[in-house]
Design an enzyme around this catalytic site. Structure first.
Site, PDB file in Angstrom:
ATOM      1  N   HIS A  89       0.879  -1.268  -0.106  1.00  0.00           N
ATOM      2  CA  HIS A  89      -0.005  -0.060   0.025  1.00  0.00           C
ATOM      3  C   HIS A  89       0.990   1.339  -0.074  1.00  0.00           C
ATOM      4  CE1 HIS A  89      -3.563   2.575   1.238  1.00  0.00           C
ATOM      5  NE2 HIS A  89      -2.773   3.136   1.926  1.00  0.00           N
ATOM      6  N   GLU A  90       1.740   1.265   0.912  1.00  0.00           N
ATOM      7  CA  GLU A  90       2.592   2.505   0.973  1.00  0.00           C
ATOM      8  C   GLU A  90       3.527   2.773   0.038  1.00  0.00           C
ATOM      9  OE1 GLU A  90       2.191   4.985   3.215  1.00  0.00           O
ATOM     10  OE2 GLU A  90       0.489   3.415   3.793  1.00  0.00           O
ATOM     11  N   HIS A 110       1.770   4.503  -2.994  1.00  0.00           N
ATOM     12  CA  HIS A 110       1.602   5.799  -2.785  1.00  0.00           C
ATOM     13  C   HIS A 110       2.824   6.506  -3.409  1.00  0.00           C
ATOM     14  CE1 HIS A 110      -1.833   6.410  -0.701  1.00  0.00           C
ATOM     15  NE2 HIS A 110      -1.513   5.781   0.590  1.00  0.00           N
ATOM     16  N   TYR A 127      -3.753  14.712  -2.675  1.00  0.00           N
ATOM     17  CA  TYR A 127      -4.290  13.929  -1.522  1.00  0.00           C
ATOM     18  C   TYR A 127      -5.361  14.650  -1.038  1.00  0.00           C
ATOM     19  CZ  TYR A 127      -3.973  10.388   2.061  1.00  0.00           C
ATOM     20  OH  TYR A 127      -4.562   9.519   2.706  1.00  0.00           O
ATOM     21  N   GLU A 137      -5.618   6.753  -2.437  1.00  0.00           N
ATOM     22  CA  GLU A 137      -5.824   5.815  -1.447  1.00  0.00           C
ATOM     23  C   GLU A 137      -6.450   4.327  -1.925  1.00  0.00           C
ATOM     24  OE1 GLU A 137      -5.337   5.162   1.908  1.00  0.00           O
ATOM     25  OE2 GLU A 137      -4.189   6.741   1.847  1.00  0.00           O
ATOM     26  N   ASP A 188     -10.118  14.875   7.256  1.00  0.00           N
ATOM     27  CA  ASP A 188      -9.326  13.966   6.465  1.00  0.00           C
ATOM     28  C   ASP A 188      -9.129  14.076   4.799  1.00  0.00           C
ATOM     29  OD1 ASP A 188      -8.249  11.445   6.060  1.00  0.00           O
ATOM     30  OD2 ASP A 188      -9.899  10.258   5.573  1.00  0.00           O
ATOM     31  N   HIS A 226     -10.036   8.763   3.201  1.00  0.00           N
ATOM     32  CA  HIS A 226     -10.140   7.323   3.576  1.00  0.00           C
ATOM     33  C   HIS A 226     -11.566   6.902   3.529  1.00  0.00           C
ATOM     34  CE1 HIS A 226      -6.286   8.508   5.075  1.00  0.00           C
ATOM     35  NE2 HIS A 226      -5.618   7.470   4.860  1.00  0.00           N
TER      36      HIS A 226
END
Length: 548
Positions: free
Chosen positions: A389-390, A393, A404, A413, A469, A474
């Protein structure tokens, strides 16, 4: 930060205009109507167009879009000059050529940056795509016609350094406060990383806004203490006021089986009589460090005398090192991508960050993992799709550059969730189930197959408009996640991976909305598999989540 936890809508034309209220006949009563008629006529029913409601300019057009053959940048600019009424810009004055690439399919992509008197318009990337025959098959990206008229002078009243100081003042910190400190007894070893604890970047841009554009500095502040941050701050270049500020540090609480009880094999390096977690065989290398429960990055390289990392305190580092190798291999083996920047960037990880730290994140430079508190999380480095996942990014940052916040942020995301699942490869469509709440079997952070199970919407009718957020990135990621699930189930795992990677790296752009993502995925599907069953499956998936 990007925790594992509203943007504008667009209008789509696909042989007709598809709006939020349904399908209506396409209207040619706009500027560029002749160009649209020609494009739709040549496309013979396979034409789609997404138009930004923000400035009424197409952000994604695809079909058979040209009669003439395009083989050079000059050809592209001549082509766009003929379409200037449609795209509302002068390509000779408003576009600066960035790069030309040709992919495995033989398609060529001409990428431009919108500029005003040589100054880039922030995140305004415009790309013309041609097939092997030199025919234009799609034009993508967001441009801002009003930006040229709105900025009279590109001479800044503030210097870059002054803009950086304004940014620090806005977040109520100083650079000195973010430099961090080593834990007691922490020692320096060989192979120390050159990643800085704190990084400052600043560039002069024209920042486009709906009603007014401004000369500004895009300032980036990246640090780890007193909290993980990758601040993107827009500072007015004349009076110094803050136009926009977003903390884009990507953090994750993902999935994986952990390292306890499981034997893993990985590459190390012998250095000064000890084996260190440095893999020199992948790209620019893989390096794994320990913060020793402190906050200074990257910390110390993890080492062992006999190359057998079996101590309990080494488990987090072993898993981090192994998992990041697997993520590198996934992108390299499937897409020939050499690290997240496709230039062999070194992949650095730090484990044992803080005490009982219940998170993991990409800070714009490297991966950082907490150990968890044993109740909410077990050590987060044990999860393969946390790492997947990271690092996705980071791939997104170097390709589509999705902002973002709001819909682009939710897409950002979602892409990380989707590729985290692809990389993990267990087809469960869950996020975080293996490291989250270890005493609650079957629990997870998110579900791509049923986003509503964990409080996310799965349809545009339930889109959450919020100021929290970064616009609910998210939360609203559940909508494109559900579309991805439906796509994968329809076309299969292998084809879906190819479709999503091509859309992310070729067609999405920094300000893409959900409708742009739908169009990008359809175009990627058309490129790879034509406009048959796979194309219809992708269209159906997005129809089912209410995105037209």
């Amino acid at each position: 930060m990007k925790k594992w936890v509203s943007g504008s809508f667009a209008t789509v034309i696909a042989a007709a205009t598809i709006g939020m209220g349904g399908i209506t006949p396409a209207s040619a009563a706009t500027a560029g109507d002749n160009a649209l008629k020609d494009m739709k006529s040549m496309s013979k029913g396979h034409f789609q167009m997404v138009t930004s409601k923000e400035n009424n300019v197409p952000t994604f057009v695809s079909g058979k879009l040209s009669k003439e053959k395009i083989t050079s940048v000059a050809d592209v600019k001549n082509y766009l000059k003929k379409k200037s009424d449609l795209f509302k810009m002068d390509p000779g004055k408003d576009l600066t050529f960035k790069k030309k690439t040709t992919d495995k399919l033989g398609m060529t992509h001409y990428e431009f940056q919108q500029t005003v008197k040589g100054v880039p318009v922030d995140d305004a990337i415009f790309t013309v795509h041609t097939n092997k025959a030199g025919e234009v098959t799609s034009v993508t990206g967001q441009v801002y016609p009003k930006a040229t008229q709105a900025v009279d002078s590109v001479k800044a009243g503030l210097s870059k350094d002054e803009a950086v100081q304004k940014a620090w003042q806005h977040i109520d910190l100083t650079k000195k406060q973010t430099l961090g400190a080593k834990a007691d007894g922490q020692k320096s070893l060989a192979f120390k990383s050159n990643v800085e604890n704190t990084a400052e970047k600043s560039k002069l841009v024209v920042y486009p806004e709906k009603d007014k554009s401004a000369l500004a500095y895009h300032v980036e502040l990246q640090f780890i203490k007193p909290y993980p941050a990758n601040w993107q701050i827009i500072v007015d270049a004349n009076d110094g006021h803050i136009i926009q500020a977003t903390n884009a540090a990507s953090d994750a609480t993902g999935s994986g089986t952990g390292v306890l009880g499981k034997k893993l094999t990985f590459n190390t390096t012998l250095n000064n009589g000890a084996y260190v977690l440095v893999d020199q065989s992948r790209g620019g290398g893989v390096e794994t460090y320990s913060a020793n429960n402190g906050s200074s990055l990257p910390g110390d390289l993890v080492s062992d005398a006999d190359n057998s990392f079996t101590d309990k305190g080494q488990a987090a580092a072993v898993s981090a090192h192994y998992n990041i190798e697997k993520v590198y291999d996934y992108y390299k083996n499937n897409f020939n991508r050499n690290s997240y920047d496709n230039k062999g960037a070194t992949l650095k990880s730090t484990v044992h960050y803080g005490n009982d730290y219940n998170n993991a994140f990409w800070n714009g430079q490297q991966m950082v993992y907490g150990d968890g508190d044993g109740r909410t999380f077990i050590p987060l480095s044990g999860s393969l799709d946390v790492t997947g996942h990271e690092l996705t990014h980071a791939v997104t940052e170097y390709t589509a550059g999705l902002q973002y916040r709001s819909q682009p942020g939710a897409l950002n995301e979602s892409m990380s969730d989707v590729f985290g699942n692809f990389i993990e490869g267990n087809h469960d469509y869950l996020v975080g189930e293996d490291v989250y709440t270890p005493n609650t079997p079957g629990d997870a952070l998110r579900s791509m197959s049923d986003p509503t199970k964990y409080g996310q919407p799965d349809n545009m009718s339930d889109y959450v408009h919020t100021g929290q957020d970064n616009g609910g990135v998210h939360t609203n990621s559940g909508i494109p996640n559900k579309a991805a699930y439906l796509t994968i189930e329809s076309v299969g795992w292998d084809k879906a991976q190819k479709i999503y990677y091509r859309a992310l790296t070729t067609y999405l752009s920094p300000r893409s909305q959900f409708s742009d993502a739908r169009a990008a995925l359809l175009q990627a599907t058309s490129d790879l598999y034509g406009q048959g069953a796979e194309y219809n499956a992708v269209a159906s998936a997005w129809d089912q989540v209410g995105v037209k």
